[in-house]
Design a protein around this motif. Structure first.
Motif, PDB file in Angstrom:
ATOM      1  N   LYS A 113      -4.991  33.955 -91.327  1.00  0.00           N
ATOM      2  CA  LYS A 113      -4.595  34.634 -90.086  1.00  0.00           C
ATOM      3  C   LYS A 113      -3.312  34.028 -89.528  1.00  0.00           C
ATOM      4  CE  LYS A 113      -5.073  37.373 -86.535  1.00  0.00           C
ATOM      5  NZ  LYS A 113      -4.769  38.825 -86.660  1.00  0.00           N
ATOM      6  N   ILE A 114      -3.230  32.690 -89.603  1.00  0.00           N
ATOM      7  CA  ILE A 114      -2.006  32.021 -89.133  1.00  0.00           C
ATOM      8  C   ILE A 114      -0.802  32.494 -89.932  1.00  0.00           C
ATOM      9  CG2 ILE A 114      -0.804  29.790 -89.035  1.00  0.00           C
ATOM     10  CD1 ILE A 114      -3.520  28.503 -88.355  1.00  0.00           C
ATOM     11  N   GLY A 115      -0.985  32.623 -91.234  1.00  0.00           N
ATOM     12  CA  GLY A 115       0.116  33.076 -92.089  1.00  0.00           C
ATOM     13  C   GLY A 115       0.596  34.471 -91.710  1.00  0.00           C
ATOM     14  N   GLU A 116      -0.352  35.369 -91.451  1.00  0.00           N
ATOM     15  CA  GLU A 116      -0.001  36.742 -91.063  1.00  0.00           C
ATOM     16  C   GLU A 116       0.773  36.752 -89.741  1.00  0.00           C
ATOM     17  OE1 GLU A 116      -3.691  38.769 -90.871  1.00  0.00           O
ATOM     18  OE2 GLU A 116      -4.009  38.802 -93.056  1.00  0.00           O
ATOM     19  N   LEU A 117       0.287  35.962 -88.798  1.00  0.00           N
ATOM     20  CA  LEU A 117       0.939  35.911 -87.485  1.00  0.00           C
ATOM     21  C   LEU A 117       2.333  35.299 -87.579  1.00  0.00           C
ATOM     22  CD1 LEU A 117      -2.078  34.794 -85.243  1.00  0.00           C
ATOM     23  CD2 LEU A 117      -0.943  37.033 -85.227  1.00  0.00           C
ATOM     24  N   GLN A 118       2.471  34.307 -88.451  1.00  0.00           N
ATOM     25  CA  GLN A 118       3.773  33.659 -88.594  1.00  0.00           C
ATOM     26  C   GLN A 118       4.813  34.598 -89.196  1.00  0.00           C
ATOM     27  OE1 GLN A 118       2.825  30.043 -90.754  1.00  0.00           O
ATOM     28  NE2 GLN A 118       2.792  28.830 -88.856  1.00  0.00           N
ATOM     29  N   VAL A 119       4.375  35.514 -90.067  1.00  0.00           N
ATOM     30  CA  VAL A 119       5.291  36.512 -90.620  1.00  0.00           C
ATOM     31  C   VAL A 119       5.802  37.412 -89.484  1.00  0.00           C
ATOM     32  CG1 VAL A 119       5.469  38.558 -92.095  1.00  0.00           C
ATOM     33  CG2 VAL A 119       4.308  36.504 -92.934  1.00  0.00           C
ATOM     34  N   GLN A 120       4.872  37.875 -88.624  1.00  0.00           N
ATOM     35  CA  GLN A 120       5.262  38.701 -87.467  1.00  0.00           C
ATOM     36  C   GLN A 120       6.188  37.919 -86.541  1.00  0.00           C
ATOM     37  OE1 GLN A 120       1.995  40.825 -85.426  1.00  0.00           O
ATOM     38  NE2 GLN A 120       0.684  40.286 -87.173  1.00  0.00           N
ATOM     39  N   PHE A 121       5.852  36.650 -86.344  1.00  0.00           N
ATOM     40  CA  PHE A 121       6.620  35.777 -85.455  1.00  0.00           C
ATOM     41  C   PHE A 121       8.061  35.630 -85.959  1.00  0.00           C
ATOM     42  CE2 PHE A 121       7.479  31.487 -83.541  1.00  0.00           C
ATOM     43  CZ  PHE A 121       7.286  31.851 -82.214  1.00  0.00           C
ATOM     44  N   GLU A 122       8.198  35.484 -87.275  1.00  0.00           N
ATOM     45  CA  GLU A 122       9.530  35.335 -87.872  1.00  0.00           C
ATOM     46  C   GLU A 122      10.325  36.632 -87.746  1.00  0.00           C
ATOM     47  OE1 GLU A 122      11.630  33.779 -92.012  1.00  0.00           O
ATOM     48  OE2 GLU A 122       9.445  33.969 -91.877  1.00  0.00           O
ATOM     49  N   GLU A 123       9.653  37.767 -87.948  1.00  0.00           N
ATOM     50  CA  GLU A 123      10.318  39.065 -87.827  1.00  0.00           C
ATOM     51  C   GLU A 123      10.841  39.295 -86.410  1.00  0.00           C
ATOM     52  OE1 GLU A 123       7.336  41.795 -89.089  1.00  0.00           O
ATOM     53  OE2 GLU A 123       7.761  41.534 -91.238  1.00  0.00           O
ATOM     54  N   MET A 124      10.187  38.680 -85.430  1.00  0.00           N
ATOM     55  CA  MET A 124      10.602  38.821 -84.026  1.00  0.00           C
ATOM     56  C   MET A 124      11.572  37.705 -83.608  1.00  0.00           C
ATOM     57  SD  MET A 124       6.823  39.743 -82.484  1.00  0.00           S
ATOM     58  CE  MET A 124       7.330  40.186 -80.838  1.00  0.00           C
ATOM     59  N   ASN A 125      12.074  36.962 -84.607  1.00  0.00           N
ATOM     60  CA  ASN A 125      13.011  35.853 -84.356  1.00  0.00           C
ATOM     61  C   ASN A 125      12.374  34.779 -83.476  1.00  0.00           C
ATOM     62  OD1 ASN A 125      15.563  34.675 -84.806  1.00  0.00           O
ATOM     63  ND2 ASN A 125      16.315  35.376 -82.817  1.00  0.00           N
ATOM     64  N   GLY A 126      11.079  34.591 -83.688  1.00  0.00           N
ATOM     65  CA  GLY A 126      10.322  33.663 -82.853  1.00  0.00           C
ATOM     66  C   GLY A 126      10.720  32.211 -82.992  1.00  0.00           C
ATOM     67  N   TRP A 127      11.179  31.816 -84.195  1.00  0.00           N
ATOM     68  CA  TRP A 127      11.521  30.411 -84.402  1.00  0.00           C
ATOM     69  C   TRP A 127      12.750  30.006 -83.585  1.00  0.00           C
ATOM     70  CZ3 TRP A 127       7.298  28.722 -86.035  1.00  0.00           C
ATOM     71  CH2 TRP A 127       6.550  29.395 -87.002  1.00  0.00           C
ATOM     72  N   ASN A 128      13.530  30.983 -83.150  1.00  0.00           N
ATOM     73  CA  ASN A 128      14.706  30.682 -82.315  1.00  0.00           C
ATOM     74  C   ASN A 128      14.442  30.920 -80.826  1.00  0.00           C
ATOM     75  OD1 ASN A 128      16.424  30.031 -84.511  1.00  0.00           O
ATOM     76  ND2 ASN A 128      16.776  32.215 -84.896  1.00  0.00           N
ATOM     77  N   ALA A 129      13.181  31.223 -80.494  1.00  0.00           N
ATOM     78  CA  ALA A 129      12.856  31.596 -79.114  1.00  0.00           C
ATOM     79  C   ALA A 129      13.220  30.498 -78.118  1.00  0.00           C
ATOM     80  CB  ALA A 129      11.371  31.947 -79.000  1.00  0.00           C
ATOM     81  N   ASP A 130      12.836  29.270 -78.419  1.00  0.00           N
ATOM     82  CA  ASP A 130      13.089  28.182 -77.475  1.00  0.00           C
ATOM     83  C   ASP A 130      14.582  27.936 -77.292  1.00  0.00           C
ATOM     84  OD1 ASP A 130      10.414  27.896 -77.079  1.00  0.00           O
ATOM     85  OD2 ASP A 130      10.201  25.964 -78.109  1.00  0.00           O
ATOM     86  N   SER A 131      15.339  27.974 -78.394  1.00  0.00           N
ATOM     87  CA  SER A 131      16.775  27.724 -78.286  1.00  0.00           C
ATOM     88  C   SER A 131      17.478  28.877 -77.558  1.00  0.00           C
ATOM     89  CB  SER A 131      17.400  27.520 -79.674  1.00  0.00           C
ATOM     90  OG  SER A 131      17.212  28.657 -80.487  1.00  0.00           O
ATOM     91  N   ASP A 132      17.016  30.119 -77.791  1.00  0.00           N
ATOM     92  CA  ASP A 132      17.595  31.269 -77.084  1.00  0.00           C
ATOM     93  C   ASP A 132      17.290  31.190 -75.591  1.00  0.00           C
ATOM     94  OD1 ASP A 132      18.547  32.243 -79.452  1.00  0.00           O
ATOM     95  OD2 ASP A 132      16.965  33.745 -79.726  1.00  0.00           O
ATOM     96  N   ALA A 133      16.054  30.799 -75.271  1.00  0.00           N
ATOM     97  CA  ALA A 133      15.661  30.662 -73.867  1.00  0.00           C
ATOM     98  C   ALA A 133      16.464  29.557 -73.192  1.00  0.00           C
ATOM     99  CB  ALA A 133      14.165  30.373 -73.763  1.00  0.00           C
ATOM    100  N   ALA A 134      16.676  28.464 -73.910  1.00  0.00           N
ATOM    101  CA  ALA A 134      17.452  27.350 -73.356  1.00  0.00           C
ATOM    102  C   ALA A 134      18.892  27.772 -73.081  1.00  0.00           C
ATOM    103  CB  ALA A 134      17.413  26.168 -74.313  1.00  0.00           C
ATOM    104  N   ALA A 135      19.469  28.565 -73.975  1.00  0.00           N
ATOM    105  CA  ALA A 135      20.845  29.034 -73.786  1.00  0.00           C
ATOM    106  C   ALA A 135      20.948  29.933 -72.554  1.00  0.00           C
ATOM    107  CB  ALA A 135      21.317  29.790 -75.025  1.00  0.00           C
ATOM    108  N   LEU A 136      19.958  30.813 -72.381  1.00  0.00           N
ATOM    109  CA  LEU A 136      19.941  31.677 -71.199  1.00  0.00           C
ATOM    110  C   LEU A 136      19.871  30.856 -69.919  1.00  0.00           C
ATOM    111  CD1 LEU A 136      17.608  34.819 -71.602  1.00  0.00           C
ATOM    112  CD2 LEU A 136      19.926  34.750 -70.700  1.00  0.00           C
ATOM    113  N   LEU A 137      18.988  29.862 -69.914  1.00  0.00           N
ATOM    114  CA  LEU A 137      18.823  29.004 -68.736  1.00  0.00           C
ATOM    115  C   LEU A 137      20.119  28.266 -68.420  1.00  0.00           C
ATOM    116  CD1 LEU A 137      15.269  27.583 -69.481  1.00  0.00           C
ATOM    117  CD2 LEU A 137      15.887  28.971 -67.492  1.00  0.00           C
TER     118      LEU A 137
END
Length: 543
Positions: A113-137
């Motif tokens: 299940k984790i693997g399936e969710l991580q694929v979706q997460f990657e497709e949504m550019n999730g691994w860059n979420a924190d850095s994108d949020a930090a840039a906005l802030l």
């Protein structure tokens, strides 16, 4: 695309919207305007699903995501700043939460299940979420050392910026914003204007800031008579064209072809003057296609704000020497401030700390004493003060006629018909003039204070955040009246258009003195030498 079909909203017998049909398309920014009580905020709540319509429906194109600027500033107090921003993309945040929960209770069964969710997460550019949020802030002035602070511990004005970053995060397809510039400083508003002017998706915004609406809007959606009519162009174009249409309606003898020619020339002139941004280019194309009969006069009522002087002031207006003040908790608000006002000056008093400007007005109006220094008004001057907090003026439970009568000077002025004349100019006519002063809304209180100022006929006006609580109609009338006023004005406002069109001199008060320039507001804020000087003065104050 966001479609509104046959929408009606009714509360009891009161009908806000009746069979409204409107489409909000990609690549456009829509400014929602309307008189106070017309239903602007209610309409946004219907669009966002917070309120169900009485009939009709709102349809968001499948697969599209909507984001709303949060109005409850304490809604995320249990979360850290960076996490709050990422929560702006709910589908992404939900997947991240599920992954974290599964890792916290990791089993072999969870791994797939984790693997399936991580694929979706990657497709949504999730691994860059924190850095994108930090840039906005960071772009919004929230420094990196605050990114992991609890929202409950954030200053209220910084909270607004975090919630703005949350709304913008993840490039939503439809962005809905109700008064986004409230509590933002000039630099942050300027950044937001630039961001939205180059935003590729759909933006729907309610704002009383005319400069902001002009900078970002490709269309104006006007709420009038329970309907919503969408017009190409920004707020200034809508205002000027509706005023022109109203004048033409009054000119019964003017031929139709003459009116059409006049309107067409107006459209062409306005189109030629738009700025060369992507948003403005799109706006110009829309204006070129605009049909003459699409422009209609507005039913708005504008107050008649007319400031007259009982006497003309002499050359000596105000002299301030070495003035200083501290806050109740010991912060230095300003010190060593020297000012010499000249006749006819219209001065914007600005500061990064709103407590400093309010303290300055309270001192020179005689309400409070300075910690040091002196001030002296010219003997021929009379002052009228509109404070940011006017609550002390409305503590007595009396009707508005008796309320305004408190500031009359002669028996003739005390006559009810005379007092009602000043109230009527501010749209308190008939039974409205007999309302109790203790039950007024914020906007009504400011309009009463303006009636008082007109009655006093002072030759110096002191205005601390005068546009707070006012609708666009009152702000526009107020703005125009100050441009015509022959006396001296000292004003502090976050309304860009107001200060840019009224002030001919900028005085910035800081904890390390004042910067004083005969410049327009835009020229002052864009001057690189002044920017360096003001940054040094504020830095010195924190050392």
């Amino acid at each position: 695309m966001l479609l509104v079909s046959n929408l009606s909203v009714q509360f009891g017998k009161r009908v806000l919207f009746d069979e409204v049909n409107v489409a909000f398309t990609e690549g456009n920014c829509y400014g929602i305007i309307g008189a106070n009580g017309a239903g602007k905020s209610t309409f946004l709540k219907v669009l966002s699903g917070k309120i169900d319509p009485t009939s009709g429906h709102v349809h968001l194109e499948p697969g599209k995501r909507m984001s709303i600027l949060e109005q409850n500033h304490n809604a995320h107090d249990r979360h850290q700043v960076l996490e709050t921003v990422v929560m702006g993309n709910k589908p992404l945040f939900d997947i991240k939460t599920q992954i974290d929960a599964l890792y916290a209770d990791y089993t072999d069964e969870n791994a797939e299940k984790i693997g399936e969710l991580q694929v979706q997460f990657e497709e949504m550019n999730g691994w860059n979420a924190d850095s994108d949020a930090a840039a906005l802030l960071s772009n919004l002035g929230i420094t990196e050392d605050l990114h992991y602070t609890q929202m409950a511990d954030m200053d209220s004005k910084l909270k607004v910026r975090v919630l703005l970053a949350q709304a913008l995060f993840g490039n939503p397809d439809v962005l809905i914003m109700d008064e986004p510039t409230n509590d933002l400083d000039y630099e942050t508003i300027q950044w937001l204007e630039h961001f939205l002017a180059n935003y590729d998706n759909t933006v729907i915004v309610v704002s009383h800031d005319r400069h902001f609406l002009d900078a970002v809007c490709t269309s104006i959606a006007d709420i009038d008579f329970g309907k919503i009519n969408v017009y190409s162009g920004n707020y200034t174009f809508w205002y000027q064209s509706s005023q022109l249409a109203a004048r033409q309606r009054a000119q019964q003898n003017k031929k139709a072809e003459e009116k059409a020619k006049e309107l067409q020339e107006f459209i062409q002139r306005f189109s030629a003057n738009v700025a060369k941004s992507k948003q403005a280019t799109s706006r110009k194309k829309m204006l070129d296609k605009l049909k003459i009969d699409e422009i209609k006069p507005s039913s708005r009522r504008y107050p008649a704000i007319i400031f007259e002087r009982e006497r003309e002031a002499g050359d000596q207006i105000l002299n301030v020497e070495k003035l200083s003040a501290t806050s109740d908790d010991g912060d230095v608000l300003f010190q060593g401030v020297d000012i010499n006002l000249a006749k006819g000056d219209k001065v914007a008093i600005i500061s990064k700390d709103s407590r400093a400007t309010s303290a300055f007005y309270n001192i020179i109006s005689g309400k409070t004493k300075a910690d040091g220094g002196t001030y002296q008004w010219g003997v021929t001057t009379t002052q009228s003060y509109l404070p940011a907090d006017n609550s002390e003026y409305f503590e007595e439970d009396i009707n508005l006629v008796d309320w305004l009568r408190q500031w009359t000077k002669t028996e003739e002025e005390r006559e009810e018909v005379y007092v009602r004349g000043f109230l009527g100019k501010m749209l308190f006519s008939g039974e409205e003039a007999l309302k109790k002063s203790t039950v007024l809304s914020g906007g009504e209180k400011v309009r009463c204070m303006l009636s008082r100022m007109m009655l006093l006929r002072a030759n110096v006006l002191l205005l601390d955040e005068p546009t707070n609580h006012l609708d666009l109609e009152s702000i526009t009338a107020f703005n125009n009246s100050l441009k015509k006023f022959k006396g001296t004005v000292l004003l502090t406002t976050h309304d860009h258009e107001f200060v840019q069109t009224v002030a001919n001199r900028i005085i910035e008060i800081t904890p390390k003195g004042a910067i004083d320039r005969y410049l327009s507001f835009d020229d002052y804020m864009s001057d690189k030498n002044i920017k360096v000087q003001r940054e040094k003065m504020y830095e010195m104050a924190t050392v």
